[in-house]
Design an enzyme around this catalytic site. Structure first.
Site, short mmCIF file in Angstrom:
data_model
loop_
_atom_site.label_atom_id
_atom_site.label_comp_id
_atom_site.label_asym_id
_atom_site.label_seq_id
_atom_site.Cartn_x
_atom_site.Cartn_y
_atom_site.Cartn_z
N TYR A 158 0.82 -1.22 0.00
CA TYR A 158 0.00 0.00 0.00
C TYR A 158 0.85 1.27 0.00
O TYR A 158 0.30 2.37 0.02
CB TYR A 158 -0.90 0.02 1.24
CG TYR A 158 -2.07 -0.90 1.15
CD1 TYR A 158 -1.87 -2.27 1.01
CD2 TYR A 158 -3.37 -0.43 1.20
CE1 TYR A 158 -2.94 -3.14 0.93
CE2 TYR A 158 -4.44 -1.29 1.11
CZ TYR A 158 -4.22 -2.64 0.98
OH TYR A 158 -5.28 -3.49 0.90
N LYS A 225 3.06 -13.74 6.38
CA LYS A 225 3.29 -14.74 5.34
C LYS A 225 4.81 -14.90 5.19
O LYS A 225 5.38 -14.83 4.09
CB LYS A 225 2.61 -14.26 4.04
CG LYS A 225 2.57 -15.26 2.92
CD LYS A 225 1.67 -16.44 3.18
CE LYS A 225 1.81 -17.45 2.04
NZ LYS A 225 1.34 -18.79 2.40
N ASP A 279 -2.41 -17.57 5.51
CA ASP A 279 -3.41 -18.44 4.88
C ASP A 279 -4.07 -19.33 5.92
O ASP A 279 -5.29 -19.51 5.94
CB ASP A 279 -2.82 -19.25 3.72
CG ASP A 279 -1.44 -19.79 4.01
OD1 ASP A 279 -0.83 -19.36 5.00
OD2 ASP A 279 -0.95 -20.65 3.26
N ASP A 303 -6.05 -5.88 5.87
CA ASP A 303 -7.19 -5.43 5.08
C ASP A 303 -8.12 -6.62 4.80
O ASP A 303 -9.33 -6.57 5.05
CB ASP A 303 -6.68 -4.83 3.77
CG ASP A 303 -7.70 -3.90 3.14
OD1 ASP A 303 -8.77 -3.71 3.72
OD2 ASP A 303 -7.41 -3.36 2.05
#
Ligand code: NAP
Length: 413
Positions: A158, A225, A279, A303
């Site tokens: 972002y 992640k 995940d 988000d």
């Protein structure tokens, strides 16, 4: 350019003394109405806020609202979407609240929301997600959801560092990487950069850890992640653990220690720090919902994850948010401008109303937040709801308009 902002005579600015905000009884709070459904939900929210403050303090305290401009309204007044005067006013008045803003379409425009968060260094996006009784839910036990997501707000993909496929910049970056680092990036690629810094990570995790302690929550989960993106998301996890160890080492134990040293029983006064891969977290939050409490995560994960959490307990219309820095705070609904509903007095204003509850908590006017939350729950339990909840509830429920819903909340104080 002369100021376009009308400062209310009845109020006084919030000030900063010895690093603490001093809130007068009639604080001036800037607001941005927002685009699309913004004016509808702002009108409804302001009605509820003013009535709740009156109920709590009987006139001894009152918000002096001050309109500032961004988005389409600012374009009409200043001929720009995010005037410097708007940013400066939030900087000077410390606390503000806003409706959603459209991201203008066309070359060179970045999201106004993202820009506001970056220029004011509002590095923590705080999104509490919990169940209110009566809200329809797609899961069997929605009461198990009670998390507060701390999403890093200024970095990650972002940050806005990206170049379109075929541009001179994209080609130069690709050629540089391919020749200097022997990468094999195809020339027909778009390029985006994902910076994650130690400073921003630690600022965010510090806020989340403080929240756990101050609000007597049980655990802090770092969601990342890092198995794939080792030096960004993986580093986020490592810096997060490091910060907690360095600054809150006497208050937190790791999940591994919980089992190796304490046989799974959390000692009195201690909190747990743990981490999950992003995940797996999406299925954990569905299947083992109540094992999660406060979450700290980079921007993009946050988000996605906060919307997924909100989906379990009423959806975007019920999801509040706050963008918080060291001192400054900008409260806002989590959803966007829902342009197809513009001016229809139709959508659910709860997201902005609950963002206001967060604002009142930040002002330490907690009574006001409590009055609003209790009345909101009562209203929904009576099936007095807007279209989004009505369509999920059993039976033939006539949806209320945005303004009728706000009135019903106040009638239920
Ligand atoms: P959106 O405005 O969030 O709306 C998507 C859908 O979510 C709506 O069609 C509606 O679903 C539901 N929804 C949103 N707000 C609701 C409310 N208050 N009550 C009930 N349902 C609600 O997403 P979008 O259409 O993708 O984005 C529109 C614009 O908003 C874009 O320009 C985007 O950049 C901007 N945006 C701004 C912010 C912000 O200001 N912070 C955040 C996100 C997006 P149904 O159609 O099922 O009724």
């Amino acid at each position: 350019m002369a100021s376009k902002i009308l400062v209310p005579e009845s109020g006084k600015p919030i000030t900063l003394k010895n690093g603490q905000l001093e809130i007068p009884d009639y604080p001036i709070i800037p607001f941005i109405e927002g685009d699309g459904i913004g004016p509808d939900i702002w009108r409804a929210s302001k009605y509820v806020f003013d009535a709740a403050v009156e109920k709590a303090y009987g006139g001894k305290r009152k918000i002096a609202w001050m309109e500032i401009f961004a988005g389409d309204k600012a374009k009409g007044i200043y001929d720009e979407y995010l005037p410097e005067e708007t940013v400066e006013t939030i900087r000077n008045y410390y606390i503000a609240i806003k409706g959603p803003l459209t991201t203008p379409i066309g070359g060179g425009f970045r999201s106004l929301n993202v820009t506001l968060r970056q220029v004011l260094n509002l590095y923590a996006c705080v999104r509490p997600v919990k169940y209110y009784r009566g809200v329809p839910s797609p899961v069997k036990q929605p009461t198990k959801m009670n998390v507060v997501v701390f999403r890093e707000n200024t970095e990650d993909v972002y940050a806005g560092i990206e170049w379109v496929m075929g541009s001179d910049e994209a080609k130069r970056v690709i050629n540089f990487l391919n020749s200097e680092f022997n990468t094999k990036i195809s020339l027909d690629s778009g390029i985006g950069i994902k910076p994650i810094s130690e400073t921003a990570t630690k600022n965010l995790v510090r806020k989340a850890a403080e929240f756990v302690i101050e609000n007597d929550r049980t655990s802090l989960t770092i969601v990342h992640k890092g198995n794939i993106m080792k030096y960004t998301e993986g580093a986020f996890k490592d810096w997060g653990y490091e910060l907690v160890q360095q600054e809150f080492g006497d208050r937190f134990i790791t999940e591994a220690e919980l089992w190796s040293k304490y046989d799974g029983k959390l000692p009195e006064g201690k909190k747990i720090i743990k981490d999950r891969i992003a995940d797996s977290m999406f299925q954990q939050i569905l299947t083992r919902t109540d094992e999660y409490d406060v979450i700290a995560t980079p921007n993009l994960n946050g988000d996605y994850l906060s919307d997924a959490c909100a989906a379990q307990v009423g959806g975007l219309g019920m999801a509040p948010g706050a963008n918080i820095g060291d001192i400054h705070a900008l409260f806002e609904a989590t959803h966007g401008t829902a342009p197809k509903y513009t001016g229809m007095d139709k959508v659910n204003p709860s997201s902005l109303i609950l963002s206001g509850v967060l604002m009142f908590q930040y002002l330490k006017w907690a009574e006001v937040g409590q009055i609003i939350e209790e009345a909101l729950e009562k209203t929904i339990l009576k099936k007095q709801v807007t279209y989004d909840l009505a369509r999920q509830l059993e039976g033939d429920i006539k949806p209320l308009k945005t303004s009728e819903f706000a009135k019903a909340i106040v009638d239920n104080f």
